[in-house]
Structures are given as C-alpha cells and as structure tokens.
Write an enzyme that holds these catalytic residues in place. Structure first.
Site, mmCIF file in Angstrom:
data_model
loop_
_atom_site.group_PDB
_atom_site.id
_atom_site.type_symbol
_atom_site.label_atom_id
_atom_site.label_comp_id
_atom_site.label_asym_id
_atom_site.label_seq_id
_atom_site.Cartn_x
_atom_site.Cartn_y
_atom_site.Cartn_z
ATOM 1 C CD GLU A 486 -65.232 -23.343 -44.575
ATOM 2 O OE1 GLU A 486 -65.999 -22.422 -44.885
ATOM 3 O OE2 GLU A 486 -64.157 -23.585 -45.150
ATOM 4 C CD GLU A 756 -62.973 -24.967 -51.591
ATOM 5 O OE1 GLU A 756 -62.366 -25.970 -51.164
ATOM 6 O OE2 GLU A 756 -63.305 -24.003 -50.877
HETATM 7 C C1 BGC Z 1 -66.175 -21.762 -48.472
HETATM 8 C C2 BGC Z 1 -66.720 -21.155 -49.721
HETATM 9 C C3 BGC Z 1 -67.119 -19.761 -49.391
HETATM 10 C C4 BGC Z 1 -65.839 -19.053 -49.099
HETATM 11 C C5 BGC Z 1 -65.924 -17.596 -48.894
HETATM 12 C C6 BGC Z 1 -64.925 -21.043 -48.173
HETATM 13 O O1 BGC Z 1 -64.220 -21.548 -47.108
HETATM 14 O O2 BGC Z 1 -66.002 -23.131 -48.568
HETATM 15 O O3 BGC Z 1 -67.419 -21.893 -50.546
HETATM 16 O O4 BGC Z 1 -67.982 -19.143 -50.235
HETATM 17 O O5 BGC Z 1 -65.136 -19.685 -48.044
HETATM 18 O O6 BGC Z 1 -64.965 -17.110 -48.078
#
Ligand code: BGC
Length: 892
Positions: A486, A756
C-alpha cells in the site's frame, strides 16, 4: 541557541533608525528563511514569504514592526530596495514586498525589527535565488532509451549519460526531475544526498523538480553527467491490486545544466536526443519488491568522462511533464544509520535484529566469488518459531537480491526502494564473507525538533513510537504504512495525525505540498478521494467518506494554528469549502448526512476483525458531526482570510448541523467512547450538556476497565474530551492502562512503532491474522501505522501543557496548561516554533508544583494553573513575556 553574527549596519538603515532615535542593541534578528524548506539552491516561489527569529539576552521582548531590504549583492550596495516599515508582531511569513523574483535571479535580503526599545541592527544577509518559473525556461526534454519506451512490464533500470566540455565555469545550476525516480552523478559524484527524487505527487497535474549547485563537482575540460532512472511511483506497482503504470509506460530523465563561464559565456547541457542510454547492474528496482542487482553487469567507468558509449542506445524525447514546479519541502534522505542490536549466523543465514521497526534498508559490506549470491529478506516481526513473519507484507516482496562482482569488498545497498522492517535475514552463497551490516533509516528529512519526556518510561517509549511511525510514513507524502503493498496517502490517517505530526516535527511544507495534490485530486462535486494521490480509480474504497475527506478542511487548519500559515489556508480555501459543500449536498430533509458509505471509526476494537468499518459508533452520526466541525473550520478560515460573508454562512451551517446531529443521535452518541469524544470535541453536545457527556464518557472508560474502545477517528478525541470536561483522572487511567486494547499495552509487548490494530499482538503473544472480508485485501496487519499515535498531541498539550493559544496561531501566544496526573512526578516538552524554542517542565514538589517555562522572543504566553493548585496571590492565571520563567505553585 545558535550564536549569530551581528550584521554590518547599512547607512540607509542607520539613518532611518536614528531618526526615530532609539536602538535595541541586545536583540539580533537571525535564522532568516523563506517559506521554501527544500534546502535547494533556488526558491520554489517567485514571491516567497520571509521569516526570521530574534536572538535576545533580555526578557519580555516585543516586536513592534519590521523592515526588509533586498539588493543584488551581500553588502547591499547595488539595486538596493527598502520595504516600508510594517507594523507586526509576527516573525513568520512576512509577504515579499517587491516584484516577484525572475527565473534564475539572484538577490540578497535582510531584516531589522523595531522592538519595544527601538530598532535592531540589520540581520546578516541571506541569499535568495529564483528557480525556473516558466515552462519556457526548459530547453531540456525528458529522455528515455528507445527500448525502455512504452513498456507496461517491469524492466531493468536504465542508464543515461552525456559528456560535455567546460571551461572556467563560475556558476553551475542543475535543474532535474524524472518520470520515475532517479539518481544523478557529475563526474561520478552524486549531486546530493536526496533519495527517491522527485517523490510522489499527482503527476497528472504536478511534477516536482530540484535545483542544485553542482559547481564543486565540475572540472576543467571534459565532464560527464550520468543518471539511472527507475520505475518509482510513475511506472512501478502501486496498491494492493498489483496494478502498474499508473502514470505512464515510459520512465525518463529531465535535466538541464546551466553553466556560466568566466568569459561571460552561458552554456546549457540539457537532456535531448544527444544522450545515450543502456542498462546496468540493476535488473529491476521497485518500491514494494526491492531490487535485483547483478554487479557483474555494471559497465565499468560509465559515470565518468572517456567511457565509450557509442554502442549505447539512442534516446527518445518526450513532452515536458505537467505542472513543473520546484520542490519546496525537504527531500527524502538517510535519517539515521545504526548498528543492529543482534546479528547472528545460523548456517548460511545471517539473522539481523535492528532493534527498531523502521523504513529503510540494510547496508552490507560483503566480499566473495564473482556471481555469488546474497539475498536479503525483511519483516516487521518474527513468528513463534523465530522466523521472519512476512504475511503482513502481503504482495510486497520486500527483498534485495545481489550477485557479487567479485572485486573485493562491495557495499550492497538497494536503490529506488525501501522496506518497513525490524528483522532481516541475509542468505549467502558459500564463500561470501560479510564484514559489516548497518541499518539505514530513510524518510523525508524534516526537522524533528519536538520533544516530550516524563517520569514514566512506558509513556516515553509510546511517544518515541509515534515519532518513529511518523518518520517511517513521511516518505515524500504522508502514508498509511511503509511495509506492505500500500504505502498510500490515505487521507484519514493523516487527518487524525496531523497535529501530532506538527508537534513532533516541522511538517508545514511537507503537508502543504501534499494538500496541493489533495486539491487537484478533488472531484468536481467536492468529494475527496481516500488516497492522495488517487490510484484507486473505480474501487469501492476510492471515496471513503468523512474522517478521510475531512483532511481537506482539518489539515490546513492544523497548519494554520501550529505555524500561523495563512498562505496555506488561502491556497486551500476553495478545496476546504468544496468538501463542506459536498457534505451539504448529501444532507437529507432532517439536515443530517445519512445512508452514504463511510469507513467510519475504522478499526474500532468492537468491530468484527474482518470488517473494520462496522464500528460500534453510528456512522451517520459521525458523518454529520464531521460535517459540522469541517464547516466550523471553513468559517474560521474565512474569518482569518477576511471573507466575512462566508464566515457567517459556514458558522451558521456548522451550528445547524451540530444541532441536527444532537437532535437525532444524542442518545446513541453517549453510548460509545468515540461518540462522546466527538460530541464534546466537535461541539455537537450543547455547552450545557458537555459536562454530563464528559461524566458519561468517564463512566464508559470505567466500565471498560480503563481500556480504549475507539478506532482511527475516535482515538485522538477521547483524552482531550475527558480532560476538557474535568475528567482528567479517567483520561490518565485510559492513557496508562496496560491491558489490551491500550497504548501502553503495545509498549509492553515491545512495540517500537505504532500498530495498525490495537491487538496486533495478542495477550498470549500470538500475532493477529489481520483478517479482512474482502479477498483482495486478505490481510491487514501492519506494525507501523501512525493513527493511534495521535495520542502524542495530548502528551504535549495536556500532560506537559504546551500548545499554541488558538486565538494567536503560530505560537504568537503560548498556552501553558499542564495537568499532572497518573503516576507522573514530572513532565517536559519543547517545540521549535516560528519564534524560537517554547518549552515547559514541571516537577511535583512538597509544596505543590515547580514549573519552568521558556517563551521565545517576540512571543508571549499565558500560564493556567492545574486544578487544586494556585500561584502566589491565589492567582490561577499568569501572563508572561518572553524569556525563562520559574513558577512555584502551592496546593489549595
Ligand atoms: C490503510 C488504512 C486506511 C484504510 C482505509 C487501509 O488498508 O492501511 O490506514 O485508512 O485502509 O480503508
């Protein structure tokens, strides 16, 4: 404090000052800077705003007015211009008072200020140089070897070179960028320490370039410009869907070297059809996957003059990229090089523990037979068997593979990539010797000058983790994570973390740059994509709703309050308004925003682990409440910008939407921690009910045994909501709770960055599977996401007690309002503001509390006593001028 040389006093200045009779010899203006933070030789803006700080050896310094001077020479003898005297107490962002700089124009500027005593001397002079401001300034065109053009597939990193003659050069400026990421050498020496240039912007509208002084790298006679260009964000893989070529299918270099010779000749060496291209040792280099390098394929001597390139390929010329603009924020650089805390051989594997989760790479000194292989893999955590746990990386290969050239000791360090890791394994062929391994941390080179410290080691580690996650995720743009497939500019993540980011570091130009992309990526109806730059076209999460879209309104507002940067507010104003207008268009007949998709209080621990958006706090409530707060910020921005009608309209809108939100959801909102936090902090609960909502929130915290129960959106609001409603004890209970979920829980499990998910590591030490219900994002378990790190804002503001007075943006007036609590016996914080260092330290004492404060020159402060304590004379508030102050507070 840095020492400053007293500047020569210019005759004009002296006479002007003596006319007014008084001098202030004890104050020196210094630290002159423009709003361009790039450190490049030229200035991105033709009319840059100007800032300085005052160096003072007395207390209570006030700046009453300032005056600026510009000239063609450092002695201010040629073409000198004097600005009018401007009455202002601010040392930041003085408007450029003259004609805009022309492209390449070189001038000098300086400042003097009138204090409460009189005029200071003129500051030292500071050079200022125009960049290339017009497309017509570019004779260069992007070039790419023919075989590299139009390639949708991953390909080898290409090399480009050109030789030229130089005779008695007195000035050399290199303006440079790429479609892709590049490195450039002049005669084999790097032009800078900047990495991953030109970074990632919304290339469809903006491409950044840099300007370097390369005179020291030139030699008399034959010289060589040699560059490598790799996929980067331009053509490489981006996002978890494995898509490539988001911006184009050709990577290319754009460079223009402008030389000025002693005899007055001007010479331009620009990328054009005369360049030659080839491939070298880098078989590929990608952001997510790492590199494959075969040292045997490096053409010897290709970076210096005299290399025979006649068999190299011709190049194609492309059109100039869109929106060429000089970079105005710091570049990505090496932030730190550290020794691993553990390096142990197990067979042919060298296992590394960096001791810190970070973003970067290993630098390995290796020797061995020609063609021998060295392979490096990375991971953030180890599994129960002590092996690298790579599942969280998803499809990011995160590996660097090398084949040795066999030329003795070789330094193996990947280019054009970075990895998010703490652990690594280096697998070596027989015969390979490794003499040294270093861990290289990279990130945008911001000034990380914020400090927080207290008597509780766990809190200090928590604070350090928030800074570390910022360093790892501020890599050209604010991203979600540095390790998996990502690393995108998720708007919601920075929306909640922006204020902490600005306390931790000077993040102004970095975030201001990103906001420009936010505005260009905004849809015509005002909706804001969930990632900026937007690469999720057509995906269900392309527009993530409130909390994410509100980055448009809330991030500029943070930059204004922390830095006093009215310019960024002015530039973003229409984007801010468009987002709120979009929200208004979604209101139903009851005046609420209901029924749309929003990610909501994402990753609320009460949500199903595979459906993080199904949080416990009502999404429509959150949506409508966010619209109210965003409308309020637009109203405040309008007022600051002198747009009085807008201010009235959006203020009324904010009030109406808040009232509608409360009418509809007052019973639901108070059932969750996030609901209460939003109701209090966004002004949704009427003033008369705030204290009650605060009490209910404290009860929710107690009922949850002091554990947090919020996701991305609720987390930054809960502690301030408690302390703002007199529930400081509950706030400290929540902060210091050691059970899962909780901030200190992460620290106790050995976290060195913010996770996270609250339960990324379970109480039994097991690793979360990171389940997601959508197949495409099958796992989501990063150990380096900064959203929950937004807690640091409260550490600065409330635990230590240091923040800007909201009525005096940019720390013109400092608000010292510590609230000691929990088990803490002391706390301290400092920030380098536009005025200089602002700091506080408090210590519990027998009599109550001892407090030491530092207020920078030209600023002032208000000190607010914590509850239960008073200043001499039973006072609770004290106004302070600049300087150092010691206060003794007694219990009452
Ligand atoms: C990200 C996040 C993001 C979220 C929203 C994730 O995969 O890592 O931090 O805000 O998706 O869908």
């Amino acid at each position: 404090m840095p020492t400053l040389n007293i500047a020569r006093t210019n005759m004009t200045g002296q006479s002007a000052a003596s006319q007014e009779g008084m001098f202030d010899h004890n104050i020196v203006p210094g630290q002159l800077r423009t709003e361009d933070d790039s450190g490049l030789v030229a200035t991105a803006m033709p009319s840059p705003r100007l800032s300085w700080q005052l160096l003072a050896d007395r207390q209570s310094v006030e700046q009453i007015a300032y005056q600026l001077q510009v000239a063609d020479d450092p002695l201010f003898e040629e073409k000198m211009l004097l600005s009018p005297v401007v009455e202002s107490g601010s040392t930041s962002f003085a408007p450029w008072p003259w004609e805009p700089l022309r492209s390449r124009e070189r001038r000098w500027w300086r400042v003097r200020v009138r204090t409460d005593i009189g005029w200071t001397k003129w500051s030292d002079a500071s050079p200022i140089e125009g960049s290339l401001y017009s497309r017509c300034d570019w004779s260069a065109r992007p070039v790419s070897p023919v075989s590299n053009a139009g390639l949708p597939e991953r390909s080898a990193v290409h090399l480009l070179r050109r030789e030229f003659e130089a005779d008695k050069v007195i000035s050399a400026r290199l303006y440079i960028t790429a479609l892709g990421v590049y490195d450039m050498t002049v005669n084999g020496r790097p032009i800078s320490a900047d990495l991953l240039e030109p970074g990632w912007t919304d290339y469809r509208h903006r491409t950044l370039f840099s300007a370097y002084d390369v005179l020291p790298l030139l030699r008399q006679g034959r010289n060589c410009l040699a560059a490598q260009v790799s996929e980067g964000w331009w053509r490489g893989e981006l996002g978890w869907l494995g898509q490539r070529g988001h911006y184009g299918d050709t990577t290319a270099l754009l460079a223009q070297l402008e030389l000025e010779c002693q005899n007055g000749d001007r010479l331009i060496v620009a990328t054009d059809g005369s360049w030659r291209g080839s491939c070298g040792a880098l078989e590929f280099a990608e952001l997510y996957d790492g590199v494959d390098v075969d040292r045997r394929r490096e053409p010897a001597g290709w970076r210096v003059a005299g290399f025979d390139d006649h068999r190299w390929e011709r190049v194609v010329e492309l059109d100039l990229p869109a929106g060429l603009e000089q970079r105005s924020m710091p570049a990505v650089r090496v932030l730190e090089v550290r020794e691993p805390v553990r390096a142990e051989w197990s067979g042919n594997l060298l296992k590394i523990d960096a001791g810190q989760n970070l973003a970067g790479m290993l630098r390995i000194r290796a020797s061995g037979p020609r063609g021998a292989s060295v392979k490096v893999r990375h991971a953030e955590v180890l599994d129960a068997q002590g092996a690298l746990h790579t599942a969280p990386l998803r499809n990011a290969r995160a590996a660097d593979n090398y084949r040795l050239g066999g030329t003795g000791e070789e330094i193996l360090e990947p280019m054009f990539t970075f990895h998010g890791f703490r652990f690594a394994e280096i697998a070596c062929d027989t015969g390979v010797e490794i003499s040294r391994v270093e861990v290289v941390w990279v990130g945008s080179d911001l000034d990380y000058s914020g400090r927080f410290e207290c008597s509780d080691k766990s809190l200090n580690q928590l604070y350090a983790n928030t800074v570390a996650s910022q360093k790892c995720n501020f890599i050209s743009l604010p991203t979600d994570c540095p390790q998996r497939d990502e690393r995108l500019g998720w708007t919601g993540d920075i929306q909640v973390f922006a204020e902490t980011a600005c306390f931790n570091a000077d993040s102004r130009s970095f975030l201001a740059n990103w906001l420009k992309d936010l505005a260009t990526e905004q849809r015509a109806d005002g909706n804001v994509p969930s990632t900026v730059p937007n690469i999720l076209h057509g995906h269900a999460f392309e527009y993530a709703g409130v909390g994410w879209g509100d980055a448009a309104t809330l991030v500029p507002w943070v930059l204004y309050t922390i830095y006093g940067d009215l310019g960024v507010l002015g530039r973003q104003y229409s984007s801010m308004r468009a987002w709120v207008d979009y929200g208004v268009s979604r209101l139903d007949g009851d005046g609420v925003w209901a029924g749309d998709f929003h990610l909501g209080d994402w990753l609320d621990p009460g949500a199903p682990p595979d459906r993080p958006h199904e949080a416990t706090t009502d999404r429509d409530f959150i949506a409508t409440a966010y619209l109210s707060v965003s409308a309020r910020r637009v109203a405040q921005a309008a007022a600051a910008l002198g747009k009085c009608e807008d201010a009235i309209v959006y203020e009324a809108l904010s009030d109406n939407v808040a009232a509608a939100t409360w009418r509809r959801w007052n019973d639901v909102a108070v059932k969750t921690q996030a609901g209460c936090g939003i109701a209090i902090m966004f002004g949704i609960a009427p003033v008369s009910e705030r204290a009650k909502v605060g009490r209910l929130l404290a009860e929710l915290v107690d009922a949850n045994q002091g554990r947090i129960a919020t996701g991305f959106l609720g987390t930054p609001l809960v502690l301030p909501a408690l302390s703002n409603t007199g529930q400081g004890a509950a706030a400290y209970r929540l902060l210091l709770n050691r059970a899962c979920p909780g901030w200190v829980y992460q620290v106790d499990r050995g976290a060195t960055t913010m996770w996270e998910r609250w339960d990324a590591v379970g109480e039994d030490g097991s690793l979360h599977a990171g389940a997601m219900s959508t197949e495409e994002a099958n796992s989501m378990i990063s150990f380096n996401h900064y959203a929950y790190g937004a807690v640091s804002e409260w550490l600065y503001r409330t635990v230590a007690g240091l923040s800007p007075d909201p009525d005096y943006p940019g720390f013109g007036r400092i608000r010292f309002a510590p609230e000691p609590g929990g088990n803490l016996s002391w706390a301290s914080a400092s920030i380098i503001t536009g005025y200089g260092t602002a700091a506080i330290r408090w210590d519990l004492a027998e009599h109550g509390l001892d407090v030491e404060l530092v207020v920078p020159p030209a600023a002032n402060a208000t000190f607010f006593c914590p509850p239960g304590l008073a200043l001499p004379g039973a006072k609770h508030v004290k106004e302070l001028g600049s300087g150092r102050h010691m206060l003794q507070l007694r219990r009452i």
